[in-house]
Design a protein around this motif. Structure first.
Motif, PDB file in Angstrom:
ATOM      1  N   TYR A  36       0.984  -1.159  -0.158  1.00 47.50           N
ATOM      2  CA  TYR A  36       0.036  -0.017   0.117  1.00 47.50           C
ATOM      3  C   TYR A  36       0.976   1.365  -0.051  1.00 47.50           C
ATOM      4  N   GLN A  38       0.375   5.330   0.931  1.00 44.62           N
ATOM      5  CA  GLN A  38      -0.140   6.621   1.752  1.00 44.62           C
ATOM      6  C   GLN A  38       0.434   7.817   1.491  1.00 44.62           C
ATOM      7  N   GLY A  41      -1.224  12.845   4.475  1.00 43.68           N
ATOM      8  CA  GLY A  41      -2.522  13.454   4.965  1.00 43.68           C
ATOM      9  C   GLY A  41      -3.549  12.580   4.302  1.00 43.68           C
ATOM     10  N   LEU A  44      -5.180   5.158   2.351  1.00 44.06           N
ATOM     11  CA  LEU A  44      -4.394   4.021   1.754  1.00 44.06           C
ATOM     12  C   LEU A  44      -4.517   3.720   0.441  1.00 44.06           C
ATOM     13  N   PHE A  88       4.266   7.007   2.073  1.00 46.23           N
ATOM     14  CA  PHE A  88       4.518   6.230   3.125  1.00 46.23           C
ATOM     15  C   PHE A  88       4.323   4.727   2.477  1.00 46.23           C
ATOM     16  N   LEU A  90       3.341   0.757   3.015  1.00 47.67           N
ATOM     17  CA  LEU A  90       3.401  -0.293   4.106  1.00 47.67           C
ATOM     18  C   LEU A  90       3.097  -1.615   3.162  1.00 47.67           C
ATOM     19  N   GLY A 104       2.943  -3.972   8.164  1.00 46.46           N
ATOM     20  CA  GLY A 104       4.414  -3.988   8.756  1.00 46.46           C
ATOM     21  C   GLY A 104       4.439  -2.313   9.236  1.00 46.46           C
ATOM     22  N   PRO A 105       5.683  -2.188   9.765  1.00 47.33           N
ATOM     23  CA  PRO A 105       6.069  -0.972  10.344  1.00 47.33           C
ATOM     24  C   PRO A 105       6.163   0.509   9.128  1.00 47.33           C
ATOM     25  N   ARG A 108       9.236   5.386   4.884  1.00 50.26           N
ATOM     26  CA  ARG A 108       8.706   6.542   4.415  1.00 50.26           C
ATOM     27  C   ARG A 108       9.870   6.962   3.320  1.00 50.26           C
TER      28      ARG A 108
END
Lengths: 112, 114
Positions: A36, A38, A41, A44, A88, A90, A104-105, A108
């Motif tokens: 994914y 993001q 702001g 997803l 970001f 994911l 997952g974490p 960035r």
């Protein structure tokens, strides 16, 4: 127990450079895997998902690609990054249908 | 069409207030699953709840509760006595049974002030 790893955690890359983000899952077999994105702001956006080795479904046409060389490894790549690729990223996994996705974490990515 | 709508983009409350986050979904499938995730400032999405379409019982987990109503296609999330640590973006999601992916709403940013 199952765990999911993503690296790197943060990445700054120049426009036009290549990209490789890696995701691995431990403690489960034959998971569904997802990438994914993001934007800042925003919500997803599903980029790719895979239900098995070598099987990749693309949700959004773009300059990114994904590969699944091993059962629990999912790689997101680009040959030439664009400014709009910043965001970001994911990775997530799930068992077969009906289950939620475990994330997952994240990584960035800033493209300059 | 399959869709999840979270009409509230941002909510601000003061600590100890109760707050409800709305989620409305659309699907033609009779079997599906609904989810809520929390995304704190660190970024990682945290799974909160999964509910299948045949189970309309409301659920309570500590200060969290969920109200699933098929008649209005809603799956609302209430935080009782909110705390600063509840500040996050909350996502509602839908998974029709015969698909391999989640359909996410756009999220609601909750800010809890001390």
């Amino acid at each position: 127990s199952q765990t999911i790893h993503q690296w790197p955690a943060t990445l700054v890359q120049p426009v036009g450079s290549p990209l490789s983000l890696e995701c691995t899952v431990e403690g489960t077999s034959n998971p569904n895997l997802y990438w994914y994105r993001q934007a800042a702001g925003r919500g997803l956006q599903l980029l790719f998902y895979s239900v098995g080795i070598g099987q990749i479904s693309s949700e959004v046409p773009q300059n990114l690609s994904a590969s699944r060389p091993q059962d629990r490894q999912f790689i997101l790549s680009s040959k030439k990054l664009l400014l709009s690729d910043s965001g970001f990223y994911l990775c997530a996994w799930s068992v077969r249908r009906g289950a939620g996705e475990n994330f997952g974490p994240g990584t960035r990515l800033l493209v300059l | 069409a399959q869709k999840v709508t979270q009409a509230q983009t941002e909510i601000s409350v003061v600590e100890k207030e109760d707050v409800t986050l709305d989620c409305v979904y659309e699907t033609r499938d009779t079997t599906y699953y609904l989810f809520w995730y929390k995304q704190p400032p660190s970024g990682e999405l945290v799974f909160l709840i999964r509910r299948n379409s045949f189970d309309e019982q409301n659920e309570i987990s500590g200060r969290y509760s969920w109200n699933f109503q098929k008649s209005t296609s809603s799956f609302n999330f209430t935080i009782t006595a909110s705390q600063v640590v509840d500040s996050a973006v909350y996502f509602c999601a839908l998974r029709p049974y015969n698909t391999d992916k989640l359909i996410f709403g756009t999220g609601t940013r909750l800010q809890v002030f001390p």
